[in-house]
Design a protein around this motif. Structure first.
Motif, mmCIF file in Angstrom:
data_model
loop_
_atom_site.group_PDB
_atom_site.id
_atom_site.type_symbol
_atom_site.label_atom_id
_atom_site.label_comp_id
_atom_site.label_asym_id
_atom_site.label_seq_id
_atom_site.Cartn_x
_atom_site.Cartn_y
_atom_site.Cartn_z
ATOM 1 N N LEU A 69 -9.070 -1.783 -3.750
ATOM 2 C CA LEU A 69 -9.514 -1.851 -4.936
ATOM 3 C C LEU A 69 -8.392 -1.684 -6.042
ATOM 4 O O LEU A 69 -7.340 -1.090 -5.629
ATOM 5 N N ILE A 81 -4.316 5.758 -10.402
ATOM 6 C CA ILE A 81 -3.739 4.439 -10.048
ATOM 7 C C ILE A 81 -3.821 3.849 -11.915
ATOM 8 O O ILE A 81 -2.807 3.481 -11.790
ATOM 9 N N TYR A 82 -4.731 3.392 -11.860
ATOM 10 C CA TYR A 82 -5.786 2.981 -13.330
ATOM 11 C C TYR A 82 -6.676 3.549 -13.983
ATOM 12 O O TYR A 82 -6.910 3.150 -14.412
ATOM 13 N N PHE A 118 0.636 -0.783 -0.240
ATOM 14 C CA PHE A 118 -0.414 0.147 -0.122
ATOM 15 C C PHE A 118 1.153 1.002 0.152
ATOM 16 O O PHE A 118 2.222 1.031 1.080
ATOM 17 N N PHE A 119 0.100 2.471 -0.402
ATOM 18 C CA PHE A 119 1.139 3.519 -0.132
ATOM 19 C C PHE A 119 0.988 4.016 1.274
ATOM 20 O O PHE A 119 0.082 4.225 1.815
ATOM 21 N N PHE A 139 -1.603 5.659 3.339
ATOM 22 C CA PHE A 139 -2.223 5.115 3.591
ATOM 23 C C PHE A 139 -2.150 3.809 4.886
ATOM 24 O O PHE A 139 -3.294 2.969 5.161
ATOM 25 N N GLU A 184 -4.018 -8.600 -9.451
ATOM 26 C CA GLU A 184 -3.735 -8.956 -7.205
ATOM 27 C C GLU A 184 -5.332 -9.138 -7.834
ATOM 28 O O GLU A 184 -5.287 -9.278 -6.411
#
Ligand SMILES: CC(=O)Nc1ccn([C@@H]2O[C@H](CO)[C@@H](O)[C@H]2O)c(=O)n1
Length: 106
Positions: free
Chosen positions: A26, A89-90, A9-10, A13, A31
């Motif tokens: 999410l 991110i996506y 995780f970044f 967070f 993953e």
């Protein structure tokens, strides 16, 4: 496919996860192979530093367009914030996977 042996995780967070305010993540298909009941270490994306263990509760396909207030609340953010973040991110990805988890103690 090789099972995932940790999840990252970044770092920003970390506090939300440790306090139990963030209970989902999410991710993309790469993953999505986590299995309910699986326990695994959580590390920071930036340094690979371990900071807790979690147990996977559920992995469910979820379209970007289906994101709602309940998901945002489980991420401890607003829905617009969550959509912006996922878009960063996506970029352009519609098919997400909702991963519910619980924090394991010490
Ligand atoms: C390499 C890689 O993809 N790392 C990720 C991906 C996602 N996330 C977080 O999950 C939630 C939904 O995406 C949001 O809170 C995201 O910030 C994360 O921390 N680290």
């Amino acid at each position: 496919m090789t099972p995932m042996s940790s999840i990252s995780f970044f770092e920003r967070f970390e506090a939300d996860i440790l306090s139990g305010r963030k209970t989902i993540t999410l991710r993309d298909e790469s993953e999505s192979g986590l299995v309910p009941g699986q326990e695994l270490p959580v590390v920071t994306f930036e340094q690979g530093r371990w900071f807790c263990d979690i147990r996977i509760l559920a992995v469910t396909p979820l379209a970007f367009s289906e994101l709602d207030e309940e998901h945002a609340q489980a991420e401890n953010m607003s829905l617009p914030e969550l959509k912006l973040l996922i878009g960063e991110i996506y970029p352009g990805l519609e098919q997400l996977y909702l991963i519910r988890f619980e924090l394991l103690q010490g």
